[in-house]
Design a protein around this motif. Structure first.
Motif, PDB file in Angstrom:
ATOM      1  N   GLU A 101       0.826  -1.214   0.000  1.00 32.57           N
ATOM      2  CA  GLU A 101       0.000   0.000   0.000  1.00 32.57           C
ATOM      3  C   GLU A 101       0.854   1.255   0.000  1.00 32.57           C
ATOM      4  OE1 GLU A 101      -4.047  -1.528   2.304  1.00 32.57           O
ATOM      5  OE2 GLU A 101      -2.412  -0.633   3.459  1.00 32.57           O
ATOM      6  N   TRP A 102       1.888   1.288   0.842  1.00 32.83           N
ATOM      7  CA  TRP A 102       2.780   2.449   0.871  1.00 32.83           C
ATOM      8  C   TRP A 102       3.324   2.764  -0.518  1.00 32.83           C
ATOM      9  CZ3 TRP A 102       6.155   0.387   5.462  1.00 32.83           C
ATOM     10  CH2 TRP A 102       5.563   0.750   6.680  1.00 32.83           C
ATOM     11  N   PHE A 103       3.890   1.737  -1.160  1.00 29.64           N
ATOM     12  CA  PHE A 103       4.631   1.993  -2.393  1.00 29.64           C
ATOM     13  C   PHE A 103       3.741   2.043  -3.622  1.00 29.64           C
ATOM     14  CE2 PHE A 103       8.040   1.718   0.450  1.00 29.64           C
ATOM     15  CZ  PHE A 103       9.073   2.423  -0.142  1.00 29.64           C
ATOM     16  N   ARG A 104       2.579   1.434  -3.571  1.00 27.20           N
ATOM     17  CA  ARG A 104       1.622   1.647  -4.651  1.00 27.20           C
ATOM     18  C   ARG A 104       1.066   3.078  -4.588  1.00 27.20           C
ATOM     19  NH1 ARG A 104      -2.419  -3.264  -6.319  1.00 27.20           N
ATOM     20  NH2 ARG A 104      -1.075  -4.023  -7.995  1.00 27.20           N
ATOM     21  N   LEU A 105       0.888   3.585  -3.392  1.00 22.51           N
ATOM     22  CA  LEU A 105       0.442   4.975  -3.261  1.00 22.51           C
ATOM     23  C   LEU A 105       1.495   5.926  -3.820  1.00 22.51           C
ATOM     24  CD1 LEU A 105      -1.460   7.165  -2.312  1.00 22.51           C
ATOM     25  CD2 LEU A 105      -0.594   6.880   0.009  1.00 22.51           C
ATOM     26  N   LEU A 106       2.758   5.690  -3.468  1.00 21.41           N
ATOM     27  CA  LEU A 106       3.835   6.502  -4.027  1.00 21.41           C
ATOM     28  C   LEU A 106       3.877   6.383  -5.553  1.00 21.41           C
ATOM     29  CD1 LEU A 106       6.690   5.763  -1.475  1.00 21.41           C
ATOM     30  CD2 LEU A 106       5.630   8.001  -1.883  1.00 21.41           C
ATOM     31  N   ALA A 107       3.677   5.172  -6.066  1.00 21.98           N
ATOM     32  CA  ALA A 107       3.723   4.954  -7.507  1.00 21.98           C
ATOM     33  C   ALA A 107       2.569   5.649  -8.216  1.00 21.98           C
ATOM     34  CB  ALA A 107       3.705   3.456  -7.814  1.00 21.98           C
ATOM     35  N   ALA A 108       1.435   5.777  -7.544  1.00 23.51           N
ATOM     36  CA  ALA A 108       0.306   6.507  -8.121  1.00 23.51           C
ATOM     37  C   ALA A 108       0.551   8.017  -8.084  1.00 23.51           C
ATOM     38  CB  ALA A 108      -0.979   6.152  -7.377  1.00 23.51           C
ATOM     39  N   LEU A 109       1.230   8.481  -7.042  1.00 22.69           N
ATOM     40  CA  LEU A 109       1.554   9.909  -6.935  1.00 22.69           C
ATOM     41  C   LEU A 109       2.623  10.321  -7.934  1.00 22.69           C
ATOM     42  CD1 LEU A 109       1.678  10.318  -3.046  1.00 22.69           C
ATOM     43  CD2 LEU A 109       0.048  11.432  -4.585  1.00 22.69           C
ATOM     44  N   TYR A 110       3.603   9.438  -8.151  1.00 23.22           N
ATOM     45  CA  TYR A 110       4.761   9.761  -8.987  1.00 23.22           C
ATOM     46  C   TYR A 110       4.960   8.656 -10.024  1.00 23.22           C
ATOM     47  CZ  TYR A 110       5.235  12.690  -4.890  1.00 23.22           C
ATOM     48  OH  TYR A 110       4.968  13.570  -3.865  1.00 23.22           O
ATOM     49  N   PRO A 111       4.110   8.626 -11.051  1.00 28.88           N
ATOM     50  CA  PRO A 111       4.106   7.514 -12.016  1.00 28.88           C
ATOM     51  C   PRO A 111       5.457   7.295 -12.680  1.00 28.88           C
ATOM     52  CG  PRO A 111       2.166   8.900 -12.301  1.00 28.88           C
ATOM     53  CD  PRO A 111       3.069   9.625 -11.355  1.00 28.88           C
ATOM     54  N   GLY A 112       5.873   6.026 -12.708  1.00 30.78           N
ATOM     55  CA  GLY A 112       7.100   5.642 -13.387  1.00 30.78           C
ATOM     56  C   GLY A 112       8.371   6.060 -12.685  1.00 30.78           C
ATOM     57  N   ARG A 113       8.263   6.453 -11.404  1.00 27.65           N
ATOM     58  CA  ARG A 113       9.436   6.964 -10.706  1.00 27.65           C
ATOM     59  C   ARG A 113       9.786   6.199  -9.429  1.00 27.65           C
ATOM     60  NH1 ARG A 113       8.608  13.062  -9.283  1.00 27.65           N
ATOM     61  NH2 ARG A 113      10.721  12.723  -8.499  1.00 27.65           N
ATOM     62  N   VAL A 114       9.043   5.175  -9.075  1.00 19.93           N
ATOM     63  CA  VAL A 114       9.158   4.607  -7.731  1.00 19.93           C
ATOM     64  C   VAL A 114       9.822   3.230  -7.729  1.00 19.93           C
ATOM     65  CG1 VAL A 114       7.875   3.832  -5.692  1.00 19.93           C
ATOM     66  CG2 VAL A 114       7.202   5.935  -6.870  1.00 19.93           C
ATOM     67  N   ASP A 115      10.807   3.076  -6.829  1.00 23.32           N
ATOM     68  CA  ASP A 115      11.491   1.816  -6.593  1.00 23.32           C
ATOM     69  C   ASP A 115      11.200   1.344  -5.175  1.00 23.32           C
ATOM     70  OD1 ASP A 115      12.850   1.922  -9.089  1.00 23.32           O
ATOM     71  OD2 ASP A 115      14.321   3.288  -8.214  1.00 23.32           O
ATOM     72  N   LEU A 116      10.922   0.068  -5.031  1.00 25.11           N
ATOM     73  CA  LEU A 116      10.715  -0.533  -3.715  1.00 25.11           C
ATOM     74  C   LEU A 116      11.907  -1.415  -3.394  1.00 25.11           C
ATOM     75  CD1 LEU A 116       9.306  -1.442  -1.166  1.00 25.11           C
ATOM     76  CD2 LEU A 116       7.774  -2.868  -2.554  1.00 25.11           C
ATOM     77  N   GLU A 174       3.639  -0.128 -11.791  1.00 25.59           N
ATOM     78  CA  GLU A 174       3.989  -0.658 -10.482  1.00 25.59           C
ATOM     79  C   GLU A 174       5.384  -0.196 -10.057  1.00 25.59           C
ATOM     80  OE1 GLU A 174       2.203  -2.236  -8.397  1.00 25.59           O
ATOM     81  OE2 GLU A 174       0.487  -2.885  -9.606  1.00 25.59           O
ATOM     82  N   PRO A 175       5.647  -0.127  -8.768  1.00 20.45           N
ATOM     83  CA  PRO A 175       7.015   0.146  -8.325  1.00 20.45           C
ATOM     84  C   PRO A 175       7.944  -0.982  -8.755  1.00 20.45           C
ATOM     85  CG  PRO A 175       5.629  -0.509  -6.463  1.00 20.45           C
ATOM     86  CD  PRO A 175       4.720  -0.306  -7.628  1.00 20.45           C
ATOM     87  N   VAL A 176       9.190  -0.634  -9.049  1.00 19.69           N
ATOM     88  CA  VAL A 176      10.191  -1.632  -9.403  1.00 19.69           C
ATOM     89  C   VAL A 176      10.793  -2.176  -8.113  1.00 19.69           C
ATOM     90  CG1 VAL A 176      12.378  -2.066 -10.585  1.00 19.69           C
ATOM     91  CG2 VAL A 176      10.685  -0.496 -11.592  1.00 19.69           C
ATOM     92  N   VAL A 177      10.838  -3.498  -7.981  1.00 17.67           N
ATOM     93  CA  VAL A 177      11.265  -4.137  -6.733  1.00 17.67           C
ATOM     94  C   VAL A 177      12.746  -4.525  -6.809  1.00 17.67           C
ATOM     95  CG1 VAL A 177      10.827  -5.990  -5.074  1.00 17.67           C
ATOM     96  CG2 VAL A 177       8.928  -5.027  -6.410  1.00 17.67           C
ATOM     97  N   TRP A 178      13.466  -4.204  -5.730  1.00 14.35           N
ATOM     98  CA  TRP A 178      14.879  -4.559  -5.576  1.00 14.35           C
ATOM     99  C   TRP A 178      15.075  -5.201  -4.212  1.00 14.35           C
ATOM    100  CZ3 TRP A 178      18.513  -3.226  -9.395  1.00 14.35           C
ATOM    101  CH2 TRP A 178      18.063  -2.339 -10.384  1.00 14.35           C
TER     102      TRP A 178
END
Length: 321
Positions: A101-116, A174-178
């Motif tokens: 939920e945290w990182f999907r919310l970030l990914a919705a706020l900042y599309p294509g910019r989020v890494d988890l 979706e956030p990119v997972v590392w």
């Protein structure tokens, strides 16, 4: 795209990103540390760095980075392009649903910019860890199950007691997972679940070449990632003059002796020297990118370290066009 340089020798791009531990330096405040974090991200974006990642630590004096998901929301509002990530969310402390939920919310706020970015470490002393999530060792033992649940949540196929549960909001990208780590175990998790892998060389006594090799050899493609991707996290002390770089390195060594905190491998020197060392490391490790942490205990000098690295890369790139 991030800073990249192609040499006539290898034609391999050198991409740099920022890892910020959000230090509260002597004589400063936590508020100032957070202002400096946002400023570093803004400058890094302007200078062409690919990512700004921030760490997670708990009750550690001198570090103001207990909640990367909150800080990244703030930094995202103050930047436009640079990727935003956690280096790392310490997954054993949390439910996979909440992390998704945290990182999907970030990914919705900042599309294509989020890494988890995910980690297995406790992130604090035993009392802080117990206060945060109780039996940490038990939670680490459950990590394969937790990772599987998190990946299912990011693919909208998670069920709890037979009932579907969705981590909302549902971003278009979706956030990119590392997975982050310093040993073969963390590399095996990344390979098994098909995520990217970051080796924390700056906090490891081993060089890690074998760790990256084990990740690549065991990588299984996932619905979120087709091919293995590797980042090397390194400590850099860079200054315009060799004497200045040496001064900061000596300062860090003395601080480590006084505090009892170990400082492992650090790359020190002028911009050109650091650049050459990074290129040599890339040839050795075959990594796609470097995540740079600058431990210089001065906010202005720390910014200058990142600026100088950006400058020398642009200079070298121009020589090879």
């Amino acid at each position: 795209m991030g800073l990249s340089v192609i040499t006539a020798e290898t034609f391999t791009p050198l991409t740099l990103s920022v890892l910020d531990l959000v230090p509260c330096l002597p004589g400063s405040t936590d508020e100032e540390a957070l202002r400096q974090a946002a400023a570093l991200a803004q400058h890094a974006e302007r200078w062409g760095y690919e990512r700004y990642w921030t760490a997670e630590h708990h009750d550690m004096p001198g570090l103001a980075c207990s909640s990367p998901e909150v800080l990244l929301a703030h930094v995202g509002a103050k930047t436009e392009r640079i990727r935003l990530g956690s280096g790392a969310v310490l997954l054993p402390h949390y439910s996979p649903l909440k992390v998704a939920e945290w990182f999907r919310l970030l990914a919705a706020l900042y599309p294509g910019r989020v890494d988890l970015g995910l980690g297995r470490a406790p992130g604090g002393d035993p009392h802080a860890v117990m206060a945060l999530s109780g039996n940490f060792l038990g939670r680490v033992a459950e990590l394969p199950k937790t990772m599987a649940s998190l990946m299912e949540l990011l693919q909208n196929n998670y069920k709890y007691e037979g009932h579907g549960v969705t981590a909302r909001p549902e971003p278009q990208i979706e956030p990119v997972v590392w997975m982050l780590g310093t040993n073969v175990k963390s590399a095996q998790y990344a390979a098994k679940f098909g995520t990217g892998y970051v080796f924390g060389r700056f906090m490891s006594e081993r060089d890690g070449v074998d760790v990256l090799e084990s990740y690549r050899a065991g990588f299984t493609p996932s619905p979120l990632q087709n091919d293995p991707r590797t980042i090397l996290a390194v400590s850099v002390v860079c200054a315009a003059a060799e004497t200045e770089a040496a001064h900061w390195a000596e300062t860090l060594d003395e601080t480590a002796k006084q505090t009892g905190r170990s400082l492992f491998q650090s790359i020190t020197g002028t911009p050109r020297s650091v650049y050459e060392q990074l290129k040599e490391m890339q040839r050795e490790y075959g990594n796609d990118e470097f995540l740079i942490v600058c431990p210089i205990p001065d906010y202005t000098a720390r910014l200058e370290c990142y600026r100088l690295l950006a400058e020398v890369l642009k200079e070298r790139e121009g020589q090879n066009e």
